[in-house]
Design a protein around this motif. Structure first.
Motif, PDB file in Angstrom:
ATOM      1  N   SER A   1      43.536  31.997  42.043  1.00 36.99           N
ATOM      2  CA  SER A   1      43.651  31.067  40.924  1.00 36.99           C
ATOM      3  C   SER A   1      43.423  29.618  41.378  1.00 36.99           C
ATOM      4  CB  SER A   1      45.019  31.192  40.248  1.00 36.99           C
ATOM      5  OG  SER A   1      46.013  30.584  41.040  1.00 36.99           O
ATOM      6  N   LEU A   2      42.812  28.836  40.500  1.00 35.05           N
ATOM      7  CA  LEU A   2      42.567  27.422  40.792  1.00 35.05           C
ATOM      8  C   LEU A   2      43.876  26.683  41.017  1.00 35.05           C
ATOM      9  CD1 LEU A   2      39.681  26.607  38.297  1.00 35.05           C
ATOM     10  CD2 LEU A   2      39.528  26.880  40.781  1.00 35.05           C
ATOM     11  N   LYS A   3      44.903  27.075  40.282  1.00 28.42           N
ATOM     12  CA  LYS A   3      46.215  26.451  40.429  1.00 28.42           C
ATOM     13  C   LYS A   3      46.738  26.656  41.857  1.00 28.42           C
ATOM     14  CE  LYS A   3      49.791  26.026  36.998  1.00 28.42           C
ATOM     15  NZ  LYS A   3      50.570  26.703  35.981  1.00 28.42           N
ATOM     16  N   ARG A   4      46.607  27.872  42.360  1.00 32.45           N
ATOM     17  CA  ARG A   4      47.053  28.182  43.728  1.00 32.45           C
ATOM     18  C   ARG A   4      46.208  27.435  44.747  1.00 32.45           C
ATOM     19  NH1 ARG A   4      49.822  31.216  47.266  1.00 32.45           N
ATOM     20  NH2 ARG A   4      48.803  32.498  48.822  1.00 32.45           N
ATOM     21  N   LEU A   5      44.897  27.442  44.566  1.00 29.44           N
ATOM     22  CA  LEU A   5      44.014  26.754  45.513  1.00 29.44           C
ATOM     23  C   LEU A   5      44.257  25.249  45.514  1.00 29.44           C
ATOM     24  CD1 LEU A   5      40.668  28.679  45.010  1.00 29.44           C
ATOM     25  CD2 LEU A   5      42.107  28.659  47.061  1.00 29.44           C
ATOM     26  N   ASN A   6      44.568  24.701  44.349  1.00 28.25           N
ATOM     27  CA  ASN A   6      44.834  23.269  44.279  1.00 28.25           C
ATOM     28  C   ASN A   6      46.120  22.923  45.032  1.00 28.25           C
ATOM     29  OD1 ASN A   6      43.735  20.860  43.492  1.00 28.25           O
ATOM     30  ND2 ASN A   6      44.788  20.810  41.540  1.00 28.25           N
ATOM     31  N   ALA A   7      47.126  23.803  44.933  1.00 29.45           N
ATOM     32  CA  ALA A   7      48.391  23.574  45.624  1.00 29.45           C
ATOM     33  C   ALA A   7      48.275  23.892  47.116  1.00 29.45           C
ATOM     34  CB  ALA A   7      49.488  24.433  45.006  1.00 29.45           C
ATOM     35  N   ARG A   8      47.494  24.900  47.456  1.00 26.76           N
ATOM     36  CA  ARG A   8      47.346  25.343  48.855  1.00 26.76           C
ATOM     37  C   ARG A   8      45.891  25.743  49.096  1.00 26.76           C
ATOM     38  NH1 ARG A   8      50.467  26.015  53.065  1.00 26.76           N
ATOM     39  NH2 ARG A   8      50.078  27.684  54.541  1.00 26.76           N
ATOM     40  N   PRO A   9      45.037  24.765  49.362  1.00 24.11           N
ATOM     41  CA  PRO A   9      43.609  25.065  49.494  1.00 24.11           C
ATOM     42  C   PRO A   9      43.253  25.934  50.700  1.00 24.11           C
ATOM     43  CG  PRO A   9      44.026  22.726  49.893  1.00 24.11           C
ATOM     44  CD  PRO A   9      45.314  23.340  49.449  1.00 24.11           C
ATOM     45  N   ILE A  10      44.214  26.205  51.583  1.00 21.13           N
ATOM     46  CA  ILE A  10      43.938  27.086  52.715  1.00 21.13           C
ATOM     47  C   ILE A  10      44.313  28.539  52.405  1.00 21.13           C
ATOM     48  CG2 ILE A  10      44.063  25.303  54.496  1.00 21.13           C
ATOM     49  CD1 ILE A  10      46.955  26.155  55.036  1.00 21.13           C
ATOM     50  N   ALA A  11      44.727  28.804  51.170  1.00 25.95           N
ATOM     51  CA  ALA A  11      45.126  30.165  50.776  1.00 25.95           C
ATOM     52  C   ALA A  11      43.953  31.123  50.943  1.00 25.95           C
ATOM     53  CB  ALA A  11      45.614  30.177  49.335  1.00 25.95           C
ATOM     54  N   THR A  12      44.254  32.307  51.463  1.00 23.61           N
ATOM     55  CA  THR A  12      43.213  33.323  51.647  1.00 23.61           C
ATOM     56  C   THR A  12      43.468  34.568  50.801  1.00 23.61           C
ATOM     57  OG1 THR A  12      44.392  34.268  53.533  1.00 23.61           O
ATOM     58  CG2 THR A  12      42.716  32.585  54.013  1.00 23.61           C
ATOM     59  N   MET A  13      44.598  34.569  50.083  1.00 25.07           N
ATOM     60  CA  MET A  13      44.935  35.720  49.241  1.00 25.07           C
ATOM     61  C   MET A  13      45.428  35.264  47.886  1.00 25.07           C
ATOM     62  SD  MET A  13      46.930  38.353  51.763  1.00 25.07           S
ATOM     63  CE  MET A  13      47.520  37.367  53.124  1.00 25.07           C
ATOM     64  N   THR A  14      45.253  36.124  46.896  1.00 19.99           N
ATOM     65  CA  THR A  14      45.842  35.845  45.591  1.00 19.99           C
ATOM     66  C   THR A  14      47.350  35.878  45.755  1.00 19.99           C
ATOM     67  OG1 THR A  14      45.922  38.180  44.984  1.00 19.99           O
ATOM     68  CG2 THR A  14      43.936  36.963  44.320  1.00 19.99           C
ATOM     69  N   LEU A  15      48.051  35.324  44.794  1.00 20.82           N
ATOM     70  CA  LEU A  15      49.509  35.299  44.864  1.00 20.82           C
ATOM     71  C   LEU A  15      50.074  36.714  44.957  1.00 20.82           C
ATOM     72  CD1 LEU A  15      51.903  33.428  44.896  1.00 20.82           C
ATOM     73  CD2 LEU A  15      51.927  33.468  42.418  1.00 20.82           C
ATOM     74  N   GLU A  16      49.517  37.634  44.179  1.00 16.52           N
ATOM     75  CA  GLU A  16      49.996  39.012  44.171  1.00 16.52           C
ATOM     76  C   GLU A  16      49.770  39.671  45.534  1.00 16.52           C
ATOM     77  OE1 GLU A  16      47.790  37.755  41.930  1.00 16.52           O
ATOM     78  OE2 GLU A  16      49.203  37.453  40.290  1.00 16.52           O
ATOM     79  N   ALA A  17      48.586  39.490  46.115  1.00 18.53           N
ATOM     80  CA  ALA A  17      48.287  40.073  47.423  1.00 18.53           C
ATOM     81  C   ALA A  17      49.178  39.455  48.503  1.00 18.53           C
ATOM     82  CB  ALA A  17      46.813  39.873  47.766  1.00 18.53           C
ATOM     83  N   GLN A  18      49.435  38.160  48.408  1.00 24.01           N
ATOM     84  CA  GLN A  18      50.305  37.480  49.374  1.00 24.01           C
ATOM     85  C   GLN A  18      51.725  38.028  49.286  1.00 24.01           C
ATOM     86  OE1 GLN A  18      49.313  34.939  51.612  1.00 24.01           O
ATOM     87  NE2 GLN A  18      51.316  35.273  52.518  1.00 24.01           N
ATOM     88  N   GLU A  19      52.218  38.243  48.067  1.00 20.93           N
ATOM     89  CA  GLU A  19      53.557  38.796  47.892  1.00 20.93           C
ATOM     90  C   GLU A  19      53.654  40.208  48.463  1.00 20.93           C
ATOM     91  OE1 GLU A  19      54.098  38.312  43.675  1.00 20.93           O
ATOM     92  OE2 GLU A  19      54.947  36.300  43.913  1.00 20.93           O
TER      93      GLU A  19
END
Length: 139
Positions: A110-128
Motif C-alpha cells: 500500500s502507498l500508505k505503508r510505503l510512505n511511512a516506511r519506504p524500505i518495506a519489502t512486504m505488505t502489512l499482512e505478509a509482514q504480520e
C-alpha cells in the motif's frame, strides 16, 4: 539512461493513479535519498563529536555517564547503518522495477505503508505473518 521525471514539490502518490508509475517511483527515490543523506550527515556529526570529545574526566560517575552516552550513540548509528543498507536495497529495487511489490506475495504494498516506511519489502499482512512465524519458532 532514463529521462528525468518532473515532480511538483507538493506531489504525493495517490491511489487513483497507476501503481508505481514514473512519478511515484521518482517520489520514493527522492524520499529515500533524502533519508539516506540525513543519516549520513548525522553519522558525520557523531564521528566529529567523538573525535573532538576525548577529554579526561576525573570523576568516575561523570566518566561512566559519558561512556554510556557514547555507547548509546554508537548503537544508534549502527542501527542507522543497517537502515542505509535497506535504503540502498530499496533504491536498487526502484532501478530494477521491483519497488513497491511484496517479496513474498508479489502484491502491491500500500502507498500508505510505503510512505511511512519506504524500505518495506512486504505488505502489512505478509509482514504480520512473517513476524508471527518468527515468534513461534523463537519460542
Amino acid at each position: 539512461m532514463k529521462a528525468e521525471v518532473f515532480l511538483p514539490d507538493d506531489y504525493h502518490p495517490a491511489e487513483d493513479e497507476p501503481f508505481m508509475n514514473d512519478r511515484q517511483l521518482e517520489y520514493f527515490r527522492r524520499k529515500l535519498i533524502a533519508w539516506k543523506d540525513d543519516i549520513l550527515e548525522g553519522n558525520k556529526d557523531t564521528i566529529e563529536a567523538l573525535q573532538g570529545n576525548t577529554r579526561n574526566i576525573p570523576d568516575v560517575a561523570d566518566r561512566a555517564s559519558e561512556e554510556t552516552d557514547r555507547a548509546l550513540e554508537l548503537r544508534t548509528r549502527d542501527r542507522e547503518r543497517k537502515v542505509v543498507n535497506k535504503i540502498d536495497s530499496a533504491l536498487r529495487r526502484i532501478e530494477e522495477g521491483e519497488f513497491g511489490y511484496c517479496d513474498k506475495t508479489g502484491e502491491p504494498i500500500s502507498l500508505k505503508r510505503l510512505n511511512a516506511r519506504p524500505i518495506a519489502t512486504m505488505t502489512l499482512e505478509a509482514q504480520e505473518r512473517h513476524e508471527r512465524r518468527e515468534r513461534v519458532h523463537r519460542d
